[in-house]
Design an enzyme around this catalytic site. Structure first.
Site, PDB file in Angstrom:
ATOM      1  CG  LEU A  25      -1.965  -1.095   1.272  1.00  0.00           C
ATOM      2  CD1 LEU A  25      -2.610  -1.157   2.654  1.00  0.00           C
ATOM      3  CD2 LEU A  25      -3.031  -0.872   0.204  1.00  0.00           C
ATOM      4  CB  THR A  26       0.756   4.268  -2.185  1.00  0.00           C
ATOM      5  OG1 THR A  26       1.090   3.568  -3.375  1.00  0.00           O
ATOM      6  CG2 THR A  26       1.385   5.650  -2.200  1.00  0.00           C
ATOM      7  CB  ALA A  59       5.282   0.392  -4.974  1.00  0.00           C
ATOM      8  N   GLY A 163       4.219  -5.608 -11.361  1.00  0.00           N
ATOM      9  CA  GLY A 163       3.939  -5.535 -12.792  1.00  0.00           C
ATOM     10  C   GLY A 163       2.558  -5.012 -13.086  1.00  0.00           C
ATOM     11  CB  ALA A 164      -0.285  -4.532 -11.040  1.00  0.00           C
ATOM     12  CE1 TYR A 167       3.212   3.948 -10.130  1.00  0.00           C
ATOM     13  CE2 TYR A 167       2.128   1.951  -9.347  1.00  0.00           C
ATOM     14  CZ  TYR A 167       2.328   3.316  -9.272  1.00  0.00           C
ATOM     15  OH  TYR A 167       1.645   4.056  -8.341  1.00  0.00           O
TER      16      TYR A 167
END
Length: 357
Positions: A25-26, A59, A163-164, A167
């Site tokens: 989670l960002t 991330a 990979g989602a 980005y």
């Protein structure tokens, strides 16, 4: 029927004590140079204390040029190691398996943060991005591999390749825009290539006990459902992955493309997977929803919103099958008590209409 509290084993690395993972989670809680801040440490360790089987970071950028937002954790440089060691130790001591999500922002990177040019699979005037050369793509692949090695050096149990969500790696998958003429563009097999190279490279460069996952988007971001399914089939069959994490936004939704019917989750749970595990994420807010995902064939679930609202959501749903997270919005004081730091709280209040009352 699989129990949410049952352990989950993998080809590599430790087993998880249960089927509930903290979604990456960002949260913008680390320092702008990518080093760990106490707020990010507290946020993640508290979820481990709340008995999530896997606790995954936000991330984390694998290259300074790939930094996408303020307060983003980094795994791109040895200066990040001290904080990463501390974080890995804290998560382990609290009883959870640990993972770093590896990410490069690509055309969504922020040159004002990095001080470096924005790069992408193609020239993008609107984003000020320049297309990577073939050698530049190879260097980006190596950045992911080097960052995985760094995470293992720091004591993490594994990494997940991001990979989602459009980005850098997801940008290569975009059939609408990736018209590169080298081996990384054009055909589906060429657009998939970077995924396979990153995954295979990490598997070869890390120890047999290191756990490796991959997150993919099943649709949108220029990815058609048929292609997402084809890529998922390939990575599940490769034997390199320990798990595939499908980020669906809503696990109970129908496919975005009208020609497809049924539930989106079912397009992936029926794929042959051998010993590779399959996880799903998206609006899982209660025990019933989590169990329904397992009943439909997923091996585990990743929890986002409910984990922000409750550091111990995992413990609660394992103990009480009827447990449901609080309805939103919630008071800021509640989130503060759940180890949501000031910058994460501001992010939630600013970017999500229904989170903070």
């Amino acid at each position: 029927m699989t129990d949410l509290g049952s352990p989950l084993t993998f080809p590599h690395g430790p087993s998880w004590p249960n089927r509930l993972a903290l979604a990456p989670l960002t949260n913008m809680q680390s320092n702008d140079d990518g080093t760990l801040h106490d707020d990010e440490y507290d946020w993640l360790v508290r979820r481990a204390q709340g008995e999530f089987g896997l606790v995954m970071t936000c991330a984390a950028h694998v290259s300074r040029a790939g930094q996408a937002f303020r307060g983003q954790l980094g795994v791109s440089d040895d200066t990040h190691l001290r904080g990463l060691w501390r974080l890995a130790d804290g998560i382990r001591d609290a009883g959870a398996v640990s993972s770093v999500q590896l990410q490069h922002g690509g055309r969504r990177s922020d040159t004002q943060l990095s001080g470096l040019p924005v790069v992408a699979p193609w020239d993008d005037v609107d984003k000020g991005a320049t297309a990577l050369s073939t050698e530049g793509v190879e260097e980006a692949v190596q950045d992911f591999i080097d960052s995985a090695i760094r995470a293992e050096t720091a004591g993490f149990d594994g990494v997940e390749v991001h990979g989602a969500h459009g980005y850098l790696i997801g940008q290569f998958l975009d059939a609408r825009r990736n018209d590169r003429t080298d081996r990384y563009g054009g055909s589906a097999s060429n657009r998939f290539r970077i995924v396979h190279e990153v995954v295979a490279g990490i598997r070869q460069a890390t120890s047999p006990d290191f756990q490796l996952g991959l997150r993919l988007s099943p649709e949108r971001y220029g990815v058609a459902l048929d292609e997402a399914r084809a890529l998922a089939r390939e990575v599940l069959a490769s034997g390199d992955l320990d798990y595939l994490d499908m980020s669906m936004w809503d696990v109970f939704k129908q496919p975005h493309e009208e020609r497809h019917h049924g539930r989106l989750i079912d397009y992936f749970t029926d794929l042959p997977r051998g010993r590779t595990r399959l996880g799903v994420a998206g609006k899982i807010l209660d025990g019933a929803g989590a169990r329904q995902c397992l009943d439909r064939g997923a091996d585990f679930v990743l929890i986002g919103t409910a984990a922000i609202l409750h550091h111990d959501f995992a413990r609660q749903v394992i103990a009480d099958p009827d447990y449901r997270s609080l309805k939103q919005p919630v008071p800021a004081a509640h989130l503060t008590n759940e180890a949501v730091g000031p910058r994460f709280l501001d992010y939630l209040a600013t970017n999500w209409d229904d989170f903070v009352s």
